[in-house]
Design a protein around this motif. Sequence first.
Motif, PDB file in Angstrom:
ATOM      1  N   GLY A 146      -4.018   9.259   0.235  1.00 51.14           N
ATOM      2  CA  GLY A 146      -3.593   7.860   0.216  1.00 51.14           C
ATOM      3  C   GLY A 146      -3.527   7.269   1.609  1.00 51.14           C
ATOM      4  O   GLY A 146      -3.959   6.133   1.838  1.00 51.14           O
ATOM      5  N   LEU A 147      -3.001   8.045   2.554  1.00 47.95           N
ATOM      6  CA  LEU A 147      -2.938   7.565   3.939  1.00 47.95           C
ATOM      7  C   LEU A 147      -4.340   7.379   4.516  1.00 47.95           C
ATOM      8  O   LEU A 147      -4.591   6.423   5.257  1.00 47.95           O
ATOM      9  CB  LEU A 147      -2.123   8.518   4.800  1.00 47.95           C
ATOM     10  CG  LEU A 147      -0.636   8.608   4.444  1.00 47.95           C
ATOM     11  CD1 LEU A 147       0.050   9.675   5.286  1.00 47.95           C
ATOM     12  CD2 LEU A 147       0.042   7.267   4.598  1.00 47.95           C
ATOM     13  N   ASP A 148      -5.256   8.273   4.174  1.00 46.02           N
ATOM     14  CA  ASP A 148      -6.653   8.107   4.607  1.00 46.02           C
ATOM     15  C   ASP A 148      -7.247   6.828   4.030  1.00 46.02           C
ATOM     16  O   ASP A 148      -7.997   6.120   4.706  1.00 46.02           O
ATOM     17  CB  ASP A 148      -7.514   9.304   4.182  1.00 46.02           C
ATOM     18  CG  ASP A 148      -7.284  10.540   5.026  1.00 46.02           C
ATOM     19  OD1 ASP A 148      -6.702  10.432   6.130  1.00 46.02           O
ATOM     20  OD2 ASP A 148      -7.699  11.630   4.573  1.00 46.02           O
ATOM     21  N   ALA A 182     -10.726  -8.624  -1.164  1.00 45.51           N
ATOM     22  CA  ALA A 182     -10.808  -7.381  -0.381  1.00 45.51           C
ATOM     23  C   ALA A 182      -9.461  -6.666  -0.368  1.00 45.51           C
ATOM     24  O   ALA A 182      -9.402  -5.443  -0.546  1.00 45.51           O
ATOM     25  CB  ALA A 182     -11.275  -7.685   1.041  1.00 45.51           C
ATOM     26  N   TYR A 183      -8.380  -7.400  -0.165  1.00 44.13           N
ATOM     27  CA  TYR A 183      -7.049  -6.797  -0.136  1.00 44.13           C
ATOM     28  C   TYR A 183      -6.739  -6.140  -1.483  1.00 44.13           C
ATOM     29  O   TYR A 183      -6.293  -4.991  -1.550  1.00 44.13           O
ATOM     30  CB  TYR A 183      -5.991  -7.848   0.204  1.00 44.13           C
ATOM     31  CG  TYR A 183      -4.576  -7.316   0.133  1.00 44.13           C
ATOM     32  CD1 TYR A 183      -4.000  -6.708   1.250  1.00 44.13           C
ATOM     33  CD2 TYR A 183      -3.835  -7.392  -1.040  1.00 44.13           C
ATOM     34  CE1 TYR A 183      -2.713  -6.195   1.184  1.00 44.13           C
ATOM     35  CE2 TYR A 183      -2.549  -6.875  -1.106  1.00 44.13           C
ATOM     36  CZ  TYR A 183      -1.995  -6.275   0.000  1.00 44.13           C
ATOM     37  OH  TYR A 183      -0.724  -5.760  -0.080  1.00 44.13           O
ATOM     38  N   ARG A 184      -6.945  -6.872  -2.561  1.00 48.66           N
ATOM     39  CA  ARG A 184      -6.615  -6.349  -3.891  1.00 48.66           C
ATOM     40  C   ARG A 184      -7.454  -5.112  -4.221  1.00 48.66           C
ATOM     41  O   ARG A 184      -6.939  -4.130  -4.754  1.00 48.66           O
ATOM     42  CB  ARG A 184      -6.775  -7.448  -4.938  1.00 48.66           C
ATOM     43  CG  ARG A 184      -5.726  -8.549  -4.740  1.00 48.66           C
ATOM     44  CD  ARG A 184      -5.826  -9.714  -5.708  1.00 48.66           C
ATOM     45  NE  ARG A 184      -7.033 -10.484  -5.458  1.00 48.66           N
ATOM     46  CZ  ARG A 184      -7.998 -10.696  -6.357  1.00 48.66           C
ATOM     47  NH1 ARG A 184      -7.893 -10.208  -7.579  1.00 48.66           N
ATOM     48  NH2 ARG A 184      -9.046 -11.414  -6.044  1.00 48.66           N
ATOM     49  N   GLN A 185      -8.740  -5.140  -3.880  1.00 50.34           N
ATOM     50  CA  GLN A 185      -9.601  -3.977  -4.122  1.00 50.34           C
ATOM     51  C   GLN A 185      -9.186  -2.792  -3.249  1.00 50.34           C
ATOM     52  O   GLN A 185      -9.209  -1.645  -3.692  1.00 50.34           O
ATOM     53  CB  GLN A 185     -11.061  -4.346  -3.882  1.00 50.34           C
ATOM     54  CG  GLN A 185     -11.594  -5.290  -4.932  1.00 50.34           C
ATOM     55  CD  GLN A 185     -12.900  -5.938  -4.543  1.00 50.34           C
ATOM     56  OE1 GLN A 185     -13.426  -5.734  -3.458  1.00 50.34           O
ATOM     57  NE2 GLN A 185     -13.433  -6.757  -5.446  1.00 50.34           N
ATOM     58  N   TRP A 186      -8.802  -3.064  -2.014  1.00 46.10           N
ATOM     59  CA  TRP A 186      -8.361  -2.011  -1.114  1.00 46.10           C
ATOM     60  C   TRP A 186      -7.098  -1.330  -1.647  1.00 46.10           C
ATOM     61  O   TRP A 186      -7.012  -0.100  -1.666  1.00 46.10           O
ATOM     62  CB  TRP A 186      -8.138  -2.604   0.274  1.00 46.10           C
ATOM     63  CG  TRP A 186      -7.469  -1.708   1.258  1.00 46.10           C
ATOM     64  CD1 TRP A 186      -7.937  -0.522   1.751  1.00 46.10           C
ATOM     65  CD2 TRP A 186      -6.207  -1.931   1.881  1.00 46.10           C
ATOM     66  NE1 TRP A 186      -7.038  -0.004   2.649  1.00 46.10           N
ATOM     67  CE2 TRP A 186      -5.967  -0.850   2.752  1.00 46.10           C
ATOM     68  CE3 TRP A 186      -5.267  -2.958   1.799  1.00 46.10           C
ATOM     69  CZ2 TRP A 186      -4.826  -0.755   3.522  1.00 46.10           C
ATOM     70  CZ3 TRP A 186      -4.126  -2.868   2.574  1.00 46.10           C
ATOM     71  CH2 TRP A 186      -3.914  -1.776   3.425  1.00 46.10           C
ATOM     72  N   VAL A 187      -6.118  -2.118  -2.091  1.00 48.26           N
ATOM     73  CA  VAL A 187      -4.887  -1.542  -2.639  1.00 48.26           C
ATOM     74  C   VAL A 187      -5.220  -0.673  -3.855  1.00 48.26           C
ATOM     75  O   VAL A 187      -4.702   0.439  -3.995  1.00 48.26           O
ATOM     76  CB  VAL A 187      -3.859  -2.643  -2.978  1.00 48.26           C
ATOM     77  CG1 VAL A 187      -2.685  -2.085  -3.781  1.00 48.26           C
ATOM     78  CG2 VAL A 187      -3.356  -3.314  -1.697  1.00 48.26           C
ATOM     79  N   PRO A 207       0.808  -1.228   0.000  1.00 49.22           N
ATOM     80  CA  PRO A 207       0.000   0.000   0.000  1.00 49.22           C
ATOM     81  C   PRO A 207       0.842   1.280   0.000  1.00 49.22           C
ATOM     82  O   PRO A 207       0.535   2.233  -0.715  1.00 49.22           O
ATOM     83  CB  PRO A 207      -0.839  -0.120   1.274  1.00 49.22           C
ATOM     84  CG  PRO A 207      -0.925  -1.588   1.527  1.00 49.22           C
ATOM     85  CD  PRO A 207       0.406  -2.133   1.087  1.00 49.22           C
ATOM     86  N   GLY A 208       1.929   1.316   0.757  1.00 50.58           N
ATOM     87  CA  GLY A 208       2.799   2.492   0.773  1.00 50.58           C
ATOM     88  C   GLY A 208       3.472   2.712  -0.568  1.00 50.58           C
ATOM     89  O   GLY A 208       3.597   3.850  -1.043  1.00 50.58           O
ATOM     90  N   ARG A 209       3.906   1.637  -1.187  1.00 46.83           N
ATOM     91  CA  ARG A 209       4.517   1.741  -2.515  1.00 46.83           C
ATOM     92  C   ARG A 209       3.518   2.256  -3.529  1.00 46.83           C
ATOM     93  O   ARG A 209       3.862   3.039  -4.415  1.00 46.83           O
ATOM     94  CB  ARG A 209       5.064   0.384  -2.947  1.00 46.83           C
ATOM     95  CG  ARG A 209       6.249  -0.055  -2.100  1.00 46.83           C
ATOM     96  CD  ARG A 209       6.763  -1.400  -2.501  1.00 46.83           C
ATOM     97  NE  ARG A 209       7.364  -1.306  -3.833  1.00 46.83           N
ATOM     98  CZ  ARG A 209       7.833  -2.354  -4.494  1.00 46.83           C
ATOM     99  NH1 ARG A 209       7.776  -3.561  -3.963  1.00 46.83           N
ATOM    100  NH2 ARG A 209       8.369  -2.198  -5.682  1.00 46.83           N
ATOM    101  N   VAL A 210       2.264   1.833  -3.389  1.00 43.32           N
ATOM    102  CA  VAL A 210       1.210   2.300  -4.299  1.00 43.32           C
ATOM    103  C   VAL A 210       0.980   3.802  -4.115  1.00 43.32           C
ATOM    104  O   VAL A 210       0.816   4.538  -5.096  1.00 43.32           O
ATOM    105  CB  VAL A 210      -0.087   1.488  -4.091  1.00 43.32           C
ATOM    106  CG1 VAL A 210      -1.277   2.152  -4.741  1.00 43.32           C
ATOM    107  CG2 VAL A 210       0.106   0.073  -4.636  1.00 43.32           C
ATOM    108  N   ILE A 211       0.983   4.268  -2.866  1.00 44.13           N
ATOM    109  CA  ILE A 211       0.809   5.705  -2.625  1.00 44.13           C
ATOM    110  C   ILE A 211       1.922   6.492  -3.320  1.00 44.13           C
ATOM    111  O   ILE A 211       1.657   7.480  -4.017  1.00 44.13           O
ATOM    112  CB  ILE A 211       0.794   6.023  -1.114  1.00 44.13           C
ATOM    113  CG1 ILE A 211      -0.470   5.479  -0.462  1.00 44.13           C
ATOM    114  CG2 ILE A 211       0.896   7.540  -0.879  1.00 44.13           C
ATOM    115  CD1 ILE A 211      -0.476   5.566   1.058  1.00 44.13           C
TER     116      ILE A 211
END
Length: 178
Positions: A68-70, A132-137, A43-47
């Motif tokens: 992104g953090l939100d 859920a994880y993939r959609q969240w990312v 997630p951080g890399r995606v941001i």
Amino acid sequence: MLAPEVPMSHSVAGEPPSAGRRAAPLTTAVYSAAEWDLLTGLPGRVIVAAASPGPGRAVRGVAEGLAGLDAVAAGRAFDSDLVRAVVAAIYARHDGPPAPAERLTDLVDLLSACRAAVRVLERRADPADSAAYRQWVQSVAARVCRAVPTPGERSAEHPLSPADRRFLERLGGALGLR
């Protein structure tokens, strides 16, 4: 030397808790330290990648990073043990030396990491938690791409540019969502 294992439990999405308590997970999977680092670091890399300028992509600033953090924090409310555990692990991390910026923002590397995460999830996670994880990312990236600083507000949403749409499509493809 073997990497330490990080236990992770998953429940079927929508499984109701019994008698006011959380129901016992139906499935248990174990992630290696490397797999867990991949899932919690993505997630951080995606941001960073979503906030990085590129051809046809706007220059982004603090407001977009905060969006992104939100979006990461919003994972605490997901109906997924995996997403909630990843968010908890992200917030529990100790500050360490940052990874080199080129590693974090290189799109080819990011897409490869997404495909590796999908393989880990296919092997180890409950299908509902994996989805859920993939959609969240993907939603983390979308929030960054849509955020625009507005005077007096932290951020507002705007339509995606064609370059941002392509970025999100490539990310969704690497996450197995397209």
